[in-house]
Enzyme design. Structure first.
Site, short mmCIF file in Angstrom:
data_model
loop_
_atom_site.label_atom_id
_atom_site.label_comp_id
_atom_site.label_asym_id
_atom_site.label_seq_id
_atom_site.Cartn_x
_atom_site.Cartn_y
_atom_site.Cartn_z
N HIS A 73 0.86 -1.19 0.00
CA HIS A 73 0.00 0.00 0.00
C HIS A 73 0.90 1.23 0.00
O HIS A 73 1.56 1.52 0.99
CB HIS A 73 -0.93 0.00 1.22
CG HIS A 73 -1.90 -1.15 1.21
ND1 HIS A 73 -3.08 -1.11 0.49
CD2 HIS A 73 -1.85 -2.37 1.80
CE1 HIS A 73 -3.72 -2.28 0.66
NE2 HIS A 73 -3.00 -3.05 1.44
N LEU A 74 0.92 1.95 -1.13
CA LEU A 74 1.77 3.13 -1.24
C LEU A 74 1.05 4.42 -0.83
O LEU A 74 1.68 5.45 -0.64
CB LEU A 74 2.32 3.28 -2.66
CG LEU A 74 3.39 2.26 -3.07
CD1 LEU A 74 3.80 2.46 -4.53
CD2 LEU A 74 4.62 2.37 -2.16
N ASP A 165 -8.46 -5.07 -2.63
CA ASP A 165 -7.87 -5.32 -1.31
C ASP A 165 -8.17 -4.20 -0.31
O ASP A 165 -8.13 -3.02 -0.63
CB ASP A 165 -6.37 -5.49 -1.40
CG ASP A 165 -5.80 -5.83 -0.04
OD1 ASP A 165 -6.13 -6.90 0.48
OD2 ASP A 165 -5.10 -4.98 0.54
N HIS A 192 -9.09 -10.38 -1.35
CA HIS A 192 -9.00 -10.16 0.10
C HIS A 192 -10.17 -10.93 0.70
O HIS A 192 -11.32 -10.46 0.65
CB HIS A 192 -9.08 -8.65 0.38
CG HIS A 192 -9.23 -8.29 1.82
ND1 HIS A 192 -8.28 -7.59 2.52
CD2 HIS A 192 -10.24 -8.52 2.70
CE1 HIS A 192 -8.68 -7.42 3.77
NE2 HIS A 192 -9.88 -7.96 3.91
N ASN A 291 -5.54 -6.55 9.41
CA ASN A 291 -6.58 -7.27 8.67
C ASN A 291 -5.93 -8.11 7.57
O ASN A 291 -5.31 -7.53 6.68
CB ASN A 291 -7.54 -6.25 8.07
CG ASN A 291 -8.62 -6.88 7.21
OD1 ASN A 291 -8.58 -8.07 6.92
ND2 ASN A 291 -9.57 -6.07 6.76
N ASP A 318 2.00 -6.90 2.51
CA ASP A 318 0.83 -6.11 2.94
C ASP A 318 1.28 -4.90 3.74
O ASP A 318 0.66 -4.53 4.75
CB ASP A 318 -0.17 -6.97 3.73
CG ASP A 318 -1.53 -6.28 3.87
OD1 ASP A 318 -1.73 -5.20 3.26
OD2 ASP A 318 -2.39 -6.81 4.60
N HIS A 322 0.37 3.77 8.28
CA HIS A 322 -0.64 4.66 8.84
C HIS A 322 0.06 5.73 9.67
O HIS A 322 1.02 5.43 10.37
CB HIS A 322 -1.61 3.89 9.75
CG HIS A 322 -2.53 2.98 9.00
ND1 HIS A 322 -3.55 3.44 8.21
CD2 HIS A 322 -2.58 1.63 8.93
CE1 HIS A 322 -4.20 2.41 7.68
NE2 HIS A 322 -3.63 1.29 8.10
#
Ligand SMILES: [Zn+2]
Length: 453
Positions: A73-74, A165, A192, A291, A318, A322
């Site tokens: 996740h970029l 996802d 997912h 998750n 994954d 954050h």
């Protein structure tokens, strides 16, 4: 280690590295490709380099093909406070990755040719590793209407992996149509697996720990039911499904069964699910909130066994950055997710190599060759050969390499990570190893453990 710094392709001789953990060899890079690999001390060009060859002393280091991540996740566009393409790919390079797949749950969602091309272009500008955008399966991740899969496949980004996802494609008819659609261009749907009604409000693996902490349980069956359904759907339409972040022992069993049928099912496991359990939630620290959730020691053992025997094809991070305010809050309010790019190889070293479950050749298979093949950028992928990843360390291959020192043991310190976010569940944990250098098509992106500029 001594070498000329800076990002220029040229002729480089990596002396004394151990390809796949085997005997020492000298690896000659010429421009973007590996020109020669020969046993160290065997004479000839390897021991008497020309003056225009930069020599890199790699004595004692393990050489692996550049790592490939199917699940990053970029956060750009939209959540640049958490990560950018620049910072996320820097983290990837420092972790030994030469290619990553960027998930589609950005703001806006990567559900059009325009957005995937934007991410792809930003990746090229950063130059830290190849960025392969993942396209959304449904418009806006809404789960009700197929996104423009064909337009994304035909775009400059040449998307082949599609995923909602963060959310599950819960509607069986939509999942079937997506699987049918991508057959035309050999695409794959990465699911997912999370049955939404069984996980409404869920916070932690359903079991002793969730009961003790009073957190809403997340049952294994919510993952396993979707995986079973999607294996059957993929078989029914003759298409390819990839299962994201497998987390339960039952999921491994279902995938093993589906593979025994010869169905086109592949799967990944994250580093954190290979090492951590739900016991860590005992102090309600949201850094362990993820998750799918951390599961039990029995699940961890099954995941390790599944990765070892090839039921689970590969490791995928994954990586889910954050900002502090999303994680440093009470458990039920905190965001799901953990960073992982900069620690992935070290965690696999600890969980799989130090336990005798994988040797370094198998690590290269699970973290480079197989994810590259699933991402349609592998040794036999269509398109230009120089854009391939996961190729053998041999003459003629693109010079995508990582040099890894297996000796040091050090505590993980997220403060020094290149990621913009600090939510590593491994913070303070002592892990083995250190990525010393990463080469992307012959150009060093990392040298002496530091990003080149
Ligand atoms: Zn996910």
């Amino acid at each position: 280690m001594s070498a000329g710094h800076g990002r220029a392709a040229g002729r480089r001789l990596i002396k004394g590295a151990r390809p796949l953990g085997g005997p020492p060899a000298d690896i000659l890079i010429d421009g973007q490709v590996i020109a020669d690999v020969r046993a160290s001390g065997s004479g000839g060009r390897g021991s008497e380099p020309d003056s225009d060859v930069l020599v890199i002393d790699a004595d004692g280091l393990i050489a692996l093909p550049g790592l490939v991540d199917l699940h990053t996740h970029l956060r750009e566009p939209g959540r640049e406070d958490a990560e950018t393409v620049e910072s996320g790919t820097a983290a990837a390079a420092l972790g030994g990755f030469t290619a990553i797949h960027a998930m589609a749950n950005t703001e806006p969602v990567a559900d059009t040719a325009g957005v995937v091309e934007q991410v792809w272009r930003l990746g090229g500008q950063a130059g830290n590793c190849d960025v392969r955008p993942v396209g959304a399966v449904t418009t806006g991740l809404g789960g009700s209407q197929l996104a423009e899969l064909g337009a994304m496949a035909d775009s400059a980004a040449q998307v082949r992996v599609f995923s909602d996802d963060g959310r599950c494609v819960a509607d069986a008819t939509l999942m079937r149509r997506a699987l049918e659609y991508v057959k035309a261009f050999d695409g794959v749907i990465a699911q997912h697996a999370q049955e939404p009604r069984l996980t409404a409000g869920a916070q932690l693996n359903e079991g002793e720990m969730s009961a003790r902490l009073g957190l809403a349980g997340w049952p294994a069956v919510a993952e396993e039911a979707i995986i079973a359904r999607d294996c059957l759907l993929a078989a029914h339409v003759g298409s390819a499904v990839h299962v994201c972040h497998v987390s339960t022992a039952g999921s491994v069993e279902i995938i093993r069964w589906a593979k025994s049928k010869g169905w086109r099912v592949t799967a990944e496991v994250t580093p954190h699910h290979l090492l951590l359990t739900d016991d860590l939630a005992v102090g309600y620290d949201p850094v362990y909130k993820v998750n799918p959730p951390l599961r039990t020691a029995e699940d961890v053992a099954a995941l390790r066994a599944g990765l070892a025997d090839g039921t689970i094809d590969c490791v995928a991070t994954d990586h889910a950055p954050h900002p502090a305010e999303s994680k440093e809050t009470e458990w039920s309010e905190a965001s799901f997710g953990m960073t992982g790019l900069e620690t992935a190889l070290r965690v696999v070293h600890e969980a799989m190599v130090n336990t005798g479950l994988l040797d370094w050749a198998a690590v290269a298979d699970r973290m480079s060759a197989r994810p590259a093949t699933i991402g349609r950028i592998g040794a036999r992928a269509a398109g230009p050969g120089e854009l391939r990843h996961g190729c053998p360390i041999a003459a003629g291959s693109p010079a995508n390499l990582v040099l890894y020192d297996p000796e040091p043991i050090a505590a993980v310190d997220p403060a020094v990570h290149a990621s913009r976010s600090r939510n590593s569940p491994f913070a303070g944990m002592k892990l083995p190893g250190q990525v010393v250098a990463t080469f992307l098509r012959g150009t060093p992106t990392v040298l002496d453990g530091k990003l080149t500029t």
